[in-house]
Write a protein that holds these residues in place. Structure first.
Motif, mmCIF file in Angstrom:
data_model
loop_
_atom_site.group_PDB
_atom_site.id
_atom_site.type_symbol
_atom_site.label_atom_id
_atom_site.label_comp_id
_atom_site.label_asym_id
_atom_site.label_seq_id
_atom_site.Cartn_x
_atom_site.Cartn_y
_atom_site.Cartn_z
ATOM 1 N N ASN A 32 7.372 7.323 1.153
ATOM 2 C CA ASN A 32 6.089 7.950 0.849
ATOM 3 C C ASN A 32 4.820 7.028 1.212
ATOM 4 O OD1 ASN A 32 7.525 9.980 -0.940
ATOM 5 N ND2 ASN A 32 8.074 8.526 -2.686
ATOM 6 N N VAL A 51 4.465 12.469 1.243
ATOM 7 C CA VAL A 51 5.468 12.261 1.181
ATOM 8 C C VAL A 51 6.683 12.392 2.766
ATOM 9 C CG1 VAL A 51 5.922 12.886 -1.529
ATOM 10 C CG2 VAL A 51 6.475 14.840 0.364
ATOM 11 N N SER A 94 6.069 3.056 -0.330
ATOM 12 C CA SER A 94 7.484 3.400 -0.748
ATOM 13 C C SER A 94 8.595 4.004 -0.600
ATOM 14 C CB SER A 94 7.007 3.664 -2.559
ATOM 15 O OG SER A 94 7.322 5.594 -2.831
ATOM 16 N N THR A 97 13.994 5.789 -3.463
ATOM 17 C CA THR A 97 14.882 5.622 -4.539
ATOM 18 C C THR A 97 14.421 4.673 -6.069
ATOM 19 O OG1 THR A 97 15.521 3.728 -3.337
ATOM 20 C CG2 THR A 97 16.923 5.750 -3.577
ATOM 21 N N VAL A 98 14.203 3.629 -5.333
ATOM 22 C CA VAL A 98 12.891 2.837 -6.785
ATOM 23 C C VAL A 98 11.671 3.191 -6.740
ATOM 24 C CG1 VAL A 98 12.336 0.319 -7.682
ATOM 25 C CG2 VAL A 98 14.569 0.733 -6.092
ATOM 26 N N TYR A 99 11.274 3.688 -5.939
ATOM 27 C CA TYR A 99 9.780 3.780 -5.647
ATOM 28 C C TYR A 99 8.671 3.025 -6.234
ATOM 29 C CZ TYR A 99 11.521 8.577 -6.023
ATOM 30 O OH TYR A 99 12.172 9.892 -5.528
ATOM 31 N N GLU A 100 9.073 1.155 -5.940
ATOM 32 C CA GLU A 100 8.249 0.340 -6.400
ATOM 33 C C GLU A 100 7.553 0.177 -4.905
ATOM 34 O OE1 GLU A 100 9.887 -3.195 -5.759
ATOM 35 O OE2 GLU A 100 9.002 -4.253 -6.377
ATOM 36 N N GLN A 101 5.913 1.052 -5.151
ATOM 37 C CA GLN A 101 4.981 0.675 -4.299
ATOM 38 C C GLN A 101 5.037 -1.293 -3.746
ATOM 39 O OE1 GLN A 101 1.488 3.155 -4.886
ATOM 40 N NE2 GLN A 101 3.098 4.514 -5.932
#
Lengths: 112, 112
Positions: A32, A51, A94, A97-101
């Motif tokens: 992403n 995405v 990111s 899954t965790v979407y930490e950027q």
């Protein structure tokens, strides 16, 4: 490991000129991707996110556009810059899954 | 309208003291992130909090999340000068990484 690049690092452009900022990510696939703007002394404003290739969502109406021509490339553009476009532009990526950027080093844009 | 608030916005503290930064948000979310930004630099990820009651610690910093109260805290223990920076919380309001909303930031200055 993953790395994210942005260029140029700094840019001074006159009002009415076009803009193209580039962001590329290495070491991952199908990330992403995000563009943010940070005005001086302020928080971050999400401008666009993507995405996948060719899939762009815009969070605010503005003078800017974004494109994702390749999986790990994200481009921010404008046809005619305004004074209010000045700021610190940050690209981020990111995973799904965790979407930490994770943020790139940024481009500091000054419109004169 | 979603609001992410931080307080205080400015914090000046002496080395060796403890303090807490608060992040309140106005919508349901189970995902909250803390970032650090040094002057003129990009954002560095500090903590990822993905569920109610999550607690993470790294060195002198500890973050927690209470999703029922819509509150996250960043606690600083025995502050040192190197912690001087601006700290941002960000809420993932879509819960799948497509829309982070950042707080305004807390500018921390640790004095000797």
């Amino acid at each position: 490991s993953q790395t994210i690049h942005q260029w140029p690092a700094t840019l001074v452009q006159p009002v009415g000129s076009p803009l193209s900022l580039e962001c590329t990510v290495e070491g991952t696939s199908n990330p992403n991707l995000y563009w943010y703007r940070q005005a001086a002394g302020r928080g971050l404003q999400l401008l666009f996110y993507s995405v996948g290739i060719g899939q762009i969502s815009s969070e605010v109406p503005q003078n800017l556009s974004a494109s994702r021509p390749q999986d790990r490339q994200f481009i921010l553009s404008s046809k005619k810059l305004l004074l209010s476009d000045s700021g610190f532009y940050l690209c981020a990526w990111s995973d799904g899954t965790v979407y930490e950027q994770y943020f790139g080093p940024g481009t500091r844009l000054t419109v004169t | 309208e979603l609001k992410v608030e931080q307080n205080p916005l400015f914090l000046s503290m002496q080395e060796g003291k403890n303090y807490t930064i608060y992040c309140n948000y106005s919508t349901t979310s189970d995902r909250l992130y803390w970032y650090r930004q040094d002057p003129g630099k990009s954002l560095e990820s500090l903590f990822v909090l993905l569920s109610n009651g999550a607690v993470k610690q790294e060195g002198r910093l500890m973050a927690s999340l209470d999703t029922k109260a819509r509150l996250s805290t960043l606690h600083i223990t025995a502050a040192v000068h190197d912690l001087s920076a601006t700290y941002f919380c960000a809420v993932d309001i879509a819960n799948y990484g497509q829309n982070f909303v950042f707080g305004p930031g807390t500018r921390l200055s640790v004095l000797p």
